[in-house]
Motif scaffolding. Structure first.
Motif, PDB file in Angstrom:
ATOM      1  N   SER A 141       0.825  -1.202   0.000  1.00  0.00           N
ATOM      2  CA  SER A 141       0.000   0.000   0.000  1.00  0.00           C
ATOM      3  C   SER A 141       0.863   1.257   0.000  1.00  0.00           C
ATOM      4  CB  SER A 141      -0.926   0.007   1.217  1.00  0.00           C
ATOM      5  OG  SER A 141      -1.809  -1.089   1.189  1.00  0.00           O
ATOM      6  N   LEU A 142       1.951   1.230   0.777  1.00  0.00           N
ATOM      7  CA  LEU A 142       2.855   2.388   0.832  1.00  0.00           C
ATOM      8  C   LEU A 142       3.495   2.646  -0.530  1.00  0.00           C
ATOM      9  CD1 LEU A 142       5.356   3.205   3.664  1.00  0.00           C
ATOM     10  CD2 LEU A 142       6.092   3.379   1.294  1.00  0.00           C
ATOM     11  N   ILE A 143       3.962   1.559  -1.178  1.00  0.00           N
ATOM     12  CA  ILE A 143       4.576   1.715  -2.494  1.00  0.00           C
ATOM     13  C   ILE A 143       3.556   2.235  -3.506  1.00  0.00           C
ATOM     14  CG2 ILE A 143       5.621   0.455  -4.422  1.00  0.00           C
ATOM     15  CD1 ILE A 143       6.867  -1.438  -2.315  1.00  0.00           C
ATOM     16  N   SER A 144       2.327   1.714  -3.412  1.00  0.00           N
ATOM     17  CA  SER A 144       1.281   2.151  -4.339  1.00  0.00           C
ATOM     18  C   SER A 144       0.981   3.633  -4.168  1.00  0.00           C
ATOM     19  CB  SER A 144       0.010   1.333  -4.124  1.00  0.00           C
ATOM     20  OG  SER A 144       0.249  -0.043  -4.348  1.00  0.00           O
ATOM     21  N   THR A 145       0.794   4.056  -2.924  1.00  0.00           N
ATOM     22  CA  THR A 145       0.507   5.474  -2.685  1.00  0.00           C
ATOM     23  C   THR A 145       1.699   6.349  -3.064  1.00  0.00           C
ATOM     24  OG1 THR A 145       1.165   5.193  -0.359  1.00  0.00           O
ATOM     25  CG2 THR A 145      -1.178   5.058  -0.862  1.00  0.00           C
ATOM     26  N   LEU A 179      -6.739   5.223  12.374  1.00  0.00           N
ATOM     27  CA  LEU A 179      -6.607   6.548  11.766  1.00  0.00           C
ATOM     28  C   LEU A 179      -5.141   6.939  11.655  1.00  0.00           C
ATOM     29  CD1 LEU A 179      -8.355   9.006  10.800  1.00  0.00           C
ATOM     30  CD2 LEU A 179      -8.041   9.932  13.103  1.00  0.00           C
ATOM     31  N   ILE A 180      -4.379   6.660  12.690  1.00  0.00           N
ATOM     32  CA  ILE A 180      -2.936   6.968  12.677  1.00  0.00           C
ATOM     33  C   ILE A 180      -2.224   6.159  11.604  1.00  0.00           C
ATOM     34  CG2 ILE A 180      -0.801   6.770  14.015  1.00  0.00           C
ATOM     35  CD1 ILE A 180      -2.461   7.392  16.522  1.00  0.00           C
ATOM     36  N   VAL A 181      -2.607   4.894  11.460  1.00  0.00           N
ATOM     37  CA  VAL A 181      -1.986   4.044  10.436  1.00  0.00           C
ATOM     38  C   VAL A 181      -2.235   4.619   9.043  1.00  0.00           C
ATOM     39  CG1 VAL A 181      -2.090   1.789   9.303  1.00  0.00           C
ATOM     40  CG2 VAL A 181      -2.048   1.936  11.794  1.00  0.00           C
ATOM     41  N   GLY A 182      -3.473   5.020   8.769  1.00  0.00           N
ATOM     42  CA  GLY A 182      -3.795   5.568   7.451  1.00  0.00           C
ATOM     43  C   GLY A 182      -3.016   6.834   7.147  1.00  0.00           C
ATOM     44  N   ILE A 183      -2.912   7.727   8.125  1.00  0.00           N
ATOM     45  CA  ILE A 183      -2.173   8.984   7.916  1.00  0.00           C
ATOM     46  C   ILE A 183      -0.685   8.710   7.731  1.00  0.00           C
ATOM     47  CG2 ILE A 183      -1.504  11.162   8.997  1.00  0.00           C
ATOM     48  CD1 ILE A 183      -4.246  11.217  10.337  1.00  0.00           C
ATOM     49  N   LEU A 184      -0.126   7.820   8.575  1.00  0.00           N
ATOM     50  CA  LEU A 184       1.300   7.507   8.452  1.00  0.00           C
ATOM     51  C   LEU A 184       1.619   6.843   7.120  1.00  0.00           C
ATOM     52  CD1 LEU A 184       2.187   6.217  12.050  1.00  0.00           C
ATOM     53  CD2 LEU A 184       2.773   8.419  11.020  1.00  0.00           C
ATOM     54  N   LEU A 185       0.694   6.010   6.654  1.00  0.00           N
ATOM     55  CA  LEU A 185       0.897   5.332   5.377  1.00  0.00           C
ATOM     56  C   LEU A 185       0.980   6.338   4.230  1.00  0.00           C
ATOM     57  CD1 LEU A 185       0.914   2.675   3.643  1.00  0.00           C
ATOM     58  CD2 LEU A 185      -1.551   2.968   3.484  1.00  0.00           C
ATOM     59  N   THR A 186      -0.017   7.219   4.142  1.00  0.00           N
ATOM     60  CA  THR A 186      -0.021   8.178   3.034  1.00  0.00           C
ATOM     61  C   THR A 186       1.082   9.229   3.200  1.00  0.00           C
ATOM     62  OG1 THR A 186      -1.719   9.468   4.196  1.00  0.00           O
ATOM     63  CG2 THR A 186      -2.463   7.891   2.528  1.00  0.00           C
ATOM     64  N   LEU A 187       1.371   9.604   4.459  1.00  0.00           N
ATOM     65  CA  LEU A 187       2.460  10.557   4.675  1.00  0.00           C
ATOM     66  C   LEU A 187       3.789   9.966   4.220  1.00  0.00           C
ATOM     67  CD1 LEU A 187       3.626  13.185   5.764  1.00  0.00           C
ATOM     68  CD2 LEU A 187       3.676  12.144   8.048  1.00  0.00           C
ATOM     69  N   SER A 188       4.011   8.691   4.535  1.00  0.00           N
ATOM     70  CA  SER A 188       5.239   8.029   4.077  1.00  0.00           C
ATOM     71  C   SER A 188       5.292   7.978   2.555  1.00  0.00           C
ATOM     72  CB  SER A 188       5.318   6.615   4.657  1.00  0.00           C
ATOM     73  OG  SER A 188       5.337   6.647   6.070  1.00  0.00           O
ATOM     74  N   GLY A 189       4.136   7.654   1.932  1.00  0.00           N
ATOM     75  CA  GLY A 189       4.079   7.651   0.474  1.00  0.00           C
ATOM     76  C   GLY A 189       4.354   9.032  -0.096  1.00  0.00           C
ATOM     77  N   ILE A 219       2.644  18.078  -2.044  1.00  0.00           N
ATOM     78  CA  ILE A 219       2.466  16.621  -2.011  1.00  0.00           C
ATOM     79  C   ILE A 219       2.307  16.123  -0.582  1.00  0.00           C
ATOM     80  CG2 ILE A 219       3.553  14.411  -2.547  1.00  0.00           C
ATOM     81  CD1 ILE A 219       2.453  15.948  -4.963  1.00  0.00           C
ATOM     82  N   ILE A 220       3.091  16.647   0.348  1.00  0.00           N
ATOM     83  CA  ILE A 220       3.018  16.204   1.745  1.00  0.00           C
ATOM     84  C   ILE A 220       1.683  16.611   2.369  1.00  0.00           C
ATOM     85  CG2 ILE A 220       4.011  16.541   4.043  1.00  0.00           C
ATOM     86  CD1 ILE A 220       6.759  16.703   2.660  1.00  0.00           C
ATOM     87  N   LEU A 221       1.247  17.848   2.110  1.00  0.00           N
ATOM     88  CA  LEU A 221      -0.045  18.285   2.648  1.00  0.00           C
ATOM     89  C   LEU A 221      -1.196  17.459   2.069  1.00  0.00           C
ATOM     90  CD1 LEU A 221       0.411  22.170   2.657  1.00  0.00           C
ATOM     91  CD2 LEU A 221       0.302  20.649   4.639  1.00  0.00           C
ATOM     92  N   LEU A 222      -1.123  17.186   0.762  1.00  0.00           N
ATOM     93  CA  LEU A 222      -2.152  16.348   0.144  1.00  0.00           C
ATOM     94  C   LEU A 222      -2.146  14.941   0.727  1.00  0.00           C
ATOM     95  CD1 LEU A 222      -2.045  17.284  -3.656  1.00  0.00           C
ATOM     96  CD2 LEU A 222      -3.946  17.618  -2.069  1.00  0.00           C
ATOM     97  N   SER A 223      -0.958  14.402   0.969  1.00  0.00           N
ATOM     98  CA  SER A 223      -0.876  13.040   1.506  1.00  0.00           C
ATOM     99  C   SER A 223      -1.499  12.961   2.899  1.00  0.00           C
ATOM    100  CB  SER A 223       0.587  12.578   1.547  1.00  0.00           C
ATOM    101  OG  SER A 223       1.333  13.316   2.497  1.00  0.00           O
ATOM    102  N   ILE A 224      -1.266  13.980   3.723  1.00  0.00           N
ATOM    103  CA  ILE A 224      -1.870  13.988   5.064  1.00  0.00           C
ATOM    104  C   ILE A 224      -3.385  14.127   4.963  1.00  0.00           C
ATOM    105  CG2 ILE A 224      -2.007  15.261   7.234  1.00  0.00           C
ATOM    106  CD1 ILE A 224       0.929  16.029   6.843  1.00  0.00           C
ATOM    107  N   GLY A 225      -3.830  15.074   4.131  1.00  0.00           N
ATOM    108  CA  GLY A 225      -5.267  15.290   3.991  1.00  0.00           C
ATOM    109  C   GLY A 225      -5.992  14.084   3.431  1.00  0.00           C
TER     110      GLY A 225
END
Length: 295
Positions: free
Chosen positions: A29-33, A221-231, A273-279
């Motif tokens: 999922s991280l690689i995909s995002t 919720l934390i997992v989802g944010i950390l995942l997209t933030l890492s991506g 990109i980082i702001l979009l990933s968090i949002g």
């Protein structure tokens, strides 16, 4: 709220456990995002650079006004002054025969030797008028009705194509942003639902113990944010490297293209990109949690 803040350490430990229990799925999922955000970064970068280049070109938009050569110097100056007073005209200057000849020599390059066959200078003087492109129609109407103006070379077709290209690039940028947003929301919400399903026994136990839904859902919720933030961070790093190479390649053979300053441009793109990933991570996680609420 106080209770949630008091247990923040617990929530992050639970988030770590959730990631570790489904490490392979989360890595995919991280690689995909990351790839999705990288594609978005490249599209946005191309959009911004193209718009910037077009704006520079539009800023240099000009039309050439040819006048009756029987005009004396005083009347010519009055004509130039009158053209300069037209709304939408930025700059007016006279280009004499010698400058027109020199410009054609520069354009022709090695082929400029054909000009030597002319006994006299074949080029006429003209008035160079730099304009605001969005007002070209009204400017042309006023110029063509101006006394002593013999001919106007407006390049309107080319200038209109630039305006059309600008609109197409803007539409493409928004379309890419919407597509990436939807894709990210689907991935994150699906991942959260999967994590909830895999941890359904622990969740049911917490519910039986009286834990509120916010207490149960916050680690996910934390997992989802950390995942997209890492991506997003991965995408920002990749886009920085790629843009650096693009700038280096274009600086040599295409130095005339007015690229925006690299450092400021890269920072602006990374921040977006980082702001979009968090949002998107927050939104996707909330969607995933709401869809599984009560299950």
């Amino acid at each position: 709220m106080t209770n949630l803040l008091h247990n923040i350490g617990y929530f992050f430990r639970e988030a770590k456990t959730i990631v570790r229990l489904n490490l392979l799925s989360n890595m995919v999922s991280l690689i995909s995002t990351g790839l999705i955000f990288f594609i978005l970064a490249m599209v946005v970068a191309g959009w911004w650079i193209s718009i910037d280049v077009i704006e520079v070109i539009q800023g240099e938009a000009e039309i050439n006004v040819y006048f009756d050569e029987s005009l004396n110097a005083a009347d010519l100056q009055d004509l130039i002054k009158g053209i300069g007073s037209i709304e939408g005209v930025r700059e007016v200057r006279l280009v004499d025969e010698k400058e027109a000849y020199a410009r054609m020599e520069e354009i022709l390059g090695e082929e400029a030797r054909v000009l030597e066959f002319f006994e006299d200078n074949p080029f006429n003087p003209f008035i160079e008028v730099k304009i605001h492109l969005e007002q070209i129609t009204s400017i042309l109407e006023k110029l063509t009705s101006t006394q002593d103006v013999a001919y106007v070379r407006d390049n309107q077709e080319i200038l209109e194509r630039l305006r059309s290209l600008s609109r197409v690039l803007e539409f493409s940028g928004y379309l890419a942003a919407v597509a990436v947003g939807i894709s990210t929301l689907v991935i994150v919400s699906h991942m959260i639902r999967l994590e909830i399903y895999n941890n359904r026994e622990q969740i049911n136990t917490l519910r039986l113990l009286g834990a509120p839904e916010s207490f149960i859902g916050l680690p996910f919720l934390i997992v989802g944010i950390l995942l997209t933030l890492s991506g997003g961070l991965v995408a920002a790093s990749m886009s920085h490297l790629v843009l650096n190479q693009i700038y280096a390649q274009m600086a040599g053979p295409l130095p005339f293209i007015p690229l925006p300053p690299f450092a400021a441009f890269a920072r602006k793109l990374a921040a977006l990109i980082i702001l979009l990933s968090i949002g998107l991570g927050l939104t996707g996680s909330l969607v995933g949690l709401s869809s599984e609420k009560g299950n």
